[in-house]
Design an enzyme around this catalytic site. Structure first.
Site, PDB file in Angstrom:
ATOM      1  N   LYS A   1       0.816  -1.214   0.000  1.00 26.38           N
ATOM      2  CA  LYS A   1       0.000   0.000   0.000  1.00 26.38           C
ATOM      3  C   LYS A   1       0.855   1.272   0.000  1.00 26.38           C
ATOM      4  CE  LYS A   1      -4.235  -2.059   1.601  1.00 26.38           C
ATOM      5  NZ  LYS A   1      -3.786  -3.471   1.560  1.00 26.38           N
TER       6      LYS A   1
HETATM    7  C1  LIG Z   1      -4.420  -4.549   0.816  1.00 24.22           C
HETATM    8  C2  LIG Z   1      -3.597  -5.780   0.663  1.00 24.22           C
HETATM    9  C3  LIG Z   1      -3.918  -6.781  -0.292  1.00 24.22           C
HETATM   10  C4  LIG Z   1      -5.144  -6.699  -1.181  1.00 24.22           C
HETATM   11  O1  LIG Z   1      -5.045  -5.722  -2.180  1.00 24.22           O
HETATM   12  P1  LIG Z   1      -6.343  -5.149  -2.896  1.00 24.22           P
HETATM   13  O2  LIG Z   1      -5.866  -4.017  -3.734  1.00 24.22           O
HETATM   14  O3  LIG Z   1      -7.267  -4.695  -1.790  1.00 24.22           O
HETATM   15  O4  LIG Z   1      -6.945  -6.250  -3.700  1.00 24.22           O
HETATM   16  C5  LIG Z   1      -3.066  -7.876  -0.394  1.00 24.22           C
HETATM   17  N1  LIG Z   1      -1.991  -8.015   0.412  1.00 24.22           N
HETATM   18  C6  LIG Z   1      -1.664  -7.098   1.338  1.00 24.22           C
HETATM   19  C7  LIG Z   1      -0.478  -7.326   2.200  1.00 24.22           C
HETATM   20  C8  LIG Z   1      -2.448  -5.943   1.508  1.00 24.22           C
HETATM   21  O5  LIG Z   1      -2.112  -5.039   2.440  1.00 24.22           O
END
Ligand SMILES: *Cc1c(COP(=O)(O)O)cnc(C)c1O
Length: 514
Positions: free
Chosen positions: A132
């Protein structure tokens, strides 16, 4: 509008970027009101509840020539110059240098590493060790430049189940003109996740634990966004509330860049030749990450299959098998908590594009989801979606087994979210294309579960004990931002009831902005 489109159409190439281009955005549920990407970023969600999309996506593909010679910054510039063309080249350069400079621990930003016959795209080299960061280091910088002439100050409010809150805090910390308030469910996040948040520095950040669950916090945040008197009081002081939710186009657009970067790195290593199709397998929750891959494909990247990997909350696996999206099922808490989601909001954008821009249909389906908890897209639309997407899932046991197997066979340590995708990828017959698995978090963010997967008894051990043990066992090193937490002073002590969250936000705004 038609003429403006023709003149302003994206003409981005990877070499030149694109000053002239400016995509217009409108709601997935209504195409009458066009906004610029700056407006879409400030608003987050469209007034009718839809998500912002542009009909210009894919009008003029990004040229691939010379891609393998470009570094991450140049690639990001070309991608953002196309998707967010109303930002000037200079603004984008400043944003990119700020977001992907020394706060990532490698100049590659998202390096690629081999894992058996396949590849891992490591998205966890940012300040909070989860993917993120790639989007949330960029979003605040875009927001500030989008609001430049509006003279308001933005208070970002986020409810988090763990990862997003810290990434938002780190992204917005000390960004002028913004503040950020994060609410997490007290006692319901991991030791490390809590410490990551309550030790956050910055004069413009506020953090509070909530007596309640993540859903309680999320529900209250949604209510506060719609609370007219709260918003009016804040507006009098020049403060507007906004969200850093993953449906914001300012979070989606930066993620498109690493798909191009992965391709570029494969060419550079000689693993593929320019023009070859490659597959991506993506651990999926809200559908933002994998949707960015779809955007890359529409922008001309040679993508074979986009594989959607879920945990036991496998709404998307079922959807891609049957065309029926059904959220009416038991919510399961898994060891890949950032994928514990029953409503994948960004799927709405895919439905828009694959239905040929049918706002009425999207509106209808989303209405059904809200009222009945399910919708059925029918066989024709499903078939179109399946031209690009496949899906499968992993249980917690399969996830643990994969962590162990990948460690024992490849001496590569992966986190539970990445392991879900690796399980799904390894189950498939190779089809002759290079395959890239997106690795979304450092294994050290989930030391306890990873250690347990490797066969250790973790009873009675706290987060740091697990981190230490994992280092000893695997001779790998915890990333510095996580190791440093051990000695970081705790700054945020507040715990509140959900009905106190509004007052908490107002106090934070007064302290920070006035
Ligand atoms: C948020 C997240 C995901 C999922 O990603 P999306 O864009 O919501 O599909 C997968 N792995 C981790 C570690 C995350 O923080």
């Amino acid at each position: 509008m038609q003429d403006t489109h023709a003149i302003m159409r994206a003409k981005g190439t990877l070499e030149s970027g694109s000053d002239m281009s400016a995509f217009f955005y409108h709601s997935t549920r209504n195409n009458e009101q066009a906004v610029t990407s700056k407006q879409a970023i400030l608003q987050g969600i469209a007034p009718d509840g839809g998500l912002y999309v542009s009909d210009q996506l894919g009008d003029e593909p990004l040229g691939l020539e010379g891609l393998s010679r470009l570094g991450y910054h140049r690639i990001a510039h070309a991608v953002l110059g196309t998707l967010l063309g109303d930002f000037s080249r200079r603004e984008l350069t400043e944003c990119i240098q700020g977001a992907y400079g020394t706060n990532f621990d490698t100049s590659a930003v998202t390096p690629l590493s081999p894992v058996g016959p396949d590849w891992l795209l490591e998205l966890f080299h940012g300040p909070t060790c989860a993917f993120k960061d790639v989007a949330l280091q960029m979003l605040p910088r875009l927001m500030v430049r989008a609001q430049k002439r509006r003279g308001t100050q933005v208070m970002i409010v986020t409810a988090t189940s763990g990862d997003t809150g810290k990434a938002a805090l780190a992204g917005f910390s000390d960004v002028a003109g913004t503040a950020v308030t994060v609410f997490y469910p007290a006692g319901k996040v991991s030791d490390i996740q809590r410490l990551q948040m309550v030790t956050q520095t910055g004069a413009n950040v506020a953090v509070a634990g909530i007596r309640g669950t993540f859903d309680d916090a999320q529900t209250e945040v949604k209510k506060l966004f719609a609370d007219r008197s709260l918003n009016a009081r804040l507006a009098r002081d020049g403060v507007s509330l906004s969200s850093a939710n993953s449906i914001n186009i300012g979070r989606l657009a930066p993620q498109v860049a690493y798909y191009f970067s992965a391709y570029s790195q494969l060419v550079k290593r000689g693993a593929i030749t320019e023009g070859d199709d490659i597959d991506f397998c993506v651990p999926t929750g809200n559908f933002g990450d994998v949707l960015a891959g779809y955007y890359a494909k529409r922008m001309g990247l040679p993508v074979g299959r986009l594989i959607v990997a879920s945990n036991t909350n496998k709404v998307l696996t079922d959807f891609l098998a049957t065309g029926v999206y059904d959220r009416r099922r038991e919510f399961v808490k898994t060891i890949s908590p950032s994928m514990d989601i029953l409503v994948s909001s960004n799927l709405e954008r895919l439905l828009y594009y694959e239905s040929g821009g049918d706002c009425e249909l999207v509106s209808h389906l989303m209405g059904q989801l809200a009222e009945e908890g399910r919708y059925d897209v029918g066989s024709a639309l499903l078939a179109r979606i399946r031209e690009s997407f496949d899906a499968d899932f992993a249980t917690d046991d399969e996830t643990r087994a994969t962590i162990r197997q990948v460690w024992e066979e490849e001496r590569t340590l992966i986190d539970p979210h990445t392991a879900v995708a690796m399980h799904v990828l390894r189950k498939r017959e190779p089809e002759g294309r290079a395959r890239v698995c997106l690795s979304t978090a450092s294994p050290y963010k989930f030391s306890r579960d990873v250690l347990e997967a490797l066969g250790r008894d973790v009873d009675g051990m706290d987060g740091f004990a697990c981190m230490d043990e994992l280092q000893l066992l695997t001779h790998t090193k915890a990333p510095a931002p996580l190791a440093r937490l051990r000695n970081a002073p705790i700054i945020h002590h507040d715990i509140c009831y959900t009905d106190e969250m509004g007052a908490f936000i107002e106090q934070a705004a007064a302290r920070i902005f006035l």
